[in-house]
Design a protein around this motif. Structure first.
Motif, PDB file in Angstrom:
ATOM      1  N   VAL A   1      32.836  52.260  33.324  1.00 31.38           N
ATOM      2  CA  VAL A   1      32.206  51.911  34.605  1.00 31.38           C
ATOM      3  C   VAL A   1      31.230  50.751  34.410  1.00 31.38           C
ATOM      4  O   VAL A   1      31.226  49.787  35.187  1.00 31.38           O
TER       5      VAL A   1
ATOM      6  N   ALA B   1      33.235  47.549  33.851  1.00 32.06           N
ATOM      7  CA  ALA B   1      33.875  47.035  35.067  1.00 32.06           C
ATOM      8  C   ALA B   1      32.845  46.421  36.010  1.00 32.06           C
ATOM      9  O   ALA B   1      33.062  45.331  36.559  1.00 32.06           O
TER      10      ALA B   1
ATOM     11  N   ALA C   1      31.476  46.252  44.113  1.00 35.03           N
ATOM     12  CA  ALA C   1      31.784  46.882  42.824  1.00 35.03           C
ATOM     13  C   ALA C   1      30.523  47.036  41.973  1.00 35.03           C
ATOM     14  O   ALA C   1      30.360  48.041  41.280  1.00 35.03           O
TER      15      ALA C   1
ATOM     16  N   MET D   1      29.085  50.521  40.754  1.00 36.70           N
ATOM     17  CA  MET D   1      28.763  50.775  39.355  1.00 36.70           C
ATOM     18  C   MET D   1      27.419  51.479  39.231  1.00 36.70           C
ATOM     19  O   MET D   1      27.295  52.477  38.519  1.00 36.70           O
TER      20      MET D   1
ATOM     21  N   MET E   1      34.486  55.949  41.241  1.00 33.06           N
ATOM     22  CA  MET E   1      35.219  55.072  40.320  1.00 33.06           C
ATOM     23  C   MET E   1      36.520  54.581  40.957  1.00 33.06           C
ATOM     24  O   MET E   1      36.902  53.425  40.782  1.00 33.06           O
TER      25      MET E   1
ATOM     26  N   GLY F   1      35.569  51.858  43.176  1.00 33.39           N
ATOM     27  CA  GLY F   1      35.375  50.632  42.404  1.00 33.39           C
ATOM     28  C   GLY F   1      36.698  49.925  42.163  1.00 33.39           C
ATOM     29  O   GLY F   1      36.787  48.697  42.249  1.00 33.39           O
ATOM     30  N   ALA F   2      37.753  50.716  41.875  1.00 36.52           N
ATOM     31  CA  ALA F   2      39.090  50.131  41.686  1.00 36.52           C
ATOM     32  C   ALA F   2      39.581  49.481  42.974  1.00 36.52           C
ATOM     33  O   ALA F   2      40.183  48.402  42.943  1.00 36.52           O
TER      34      ALA F   2
ATOM     35  N   TRP G   1      38.523  50.232  36.023  1.00 38.13           N
ATOM     36  CA  TRP G   1      38.029  51.249  36.966  1.00 38.13           C
ATOM     37  C   TRP G   1      38.967  52.462  36.983  1.00 38.13           C
ATOM     38  O   TRP G   1      38.514  53.610  37.012  1.00 38.13           O
TER      39      TRP G   1
END
Length: 157
Positions: free
Chosen positions: A11, A14, A50, A54, A66, A69-70, A150
């Protein structure tokens, strides 16, 4: 001996990747003097999201954060892919940024022939490239990689 990275490390990596991408965009703008077009600006927002995701995912580890985030990284990759296609003439871009928009210019400046009005930044021109990829192309590639990071983090959470 096999070592695996924890979801927290993934995490952080990313999110740091998105932060670095944003820092690079701002460096090109403010240090390199390359004004962004509308599609360039749109690509920044999912990276900012993002980075926020995080921070939240590090404070409250959660598989759904998460995954979000992707989605943010994949979104910026999609916008960047569209932008790259516009730059290379694979498809039509938005009329507002490929057709020479006058948005944001006052009526007085439009009527004044002596006014110093900057030309609009076009989305269908490649202002910088490296190894045949424009900035949008590199953003697409890097963001796809961040999407994978992610996803790995979510799977390990």
């Amino acid at each position: 001996m096999r070592t695996t990275l924890s979801s927290r490390v993934l995490v952080a990596g990313a999110g740091a990747g998105s932060a670095a991408t944003l820092a690079g965009a701002f460096a090109f703008q403010y240090i390199g003097g390359m004004a962004p077009c509308a599609l360039c600006l749109w690509q920044r927002w999912p990276h900012a999201a993002a980075v926020l995701i995080m921070v939240l995912a590090l404070l409250v580890p959660n598989r759904w954060l998460m995954a979000l985030g992707a989605v943010a990284a994949l979104t910026t990759s999609g916008i960047a892919g569209f932008h790259m296609g516009v730059e290379y003439g694979w498809w039509q871009g938005l009329q507002s940024c490929s057709g020479g928009s006058i948005a944001g210019i006052s009526m007085n400046d439009l009527l004044n022939p002596n006014a110093a009005v900057a030309a609009p930044v076009r989305c269908d021109e490649v202002p910088w490239s490296l190894f045949g990829l424009s900035m949008a192309g590199w953003n697409m590639v890097l963001s796809l990689g961040l999407t994978g990071v992610w996803i790995m983090a979510a799977r390990r959470a």
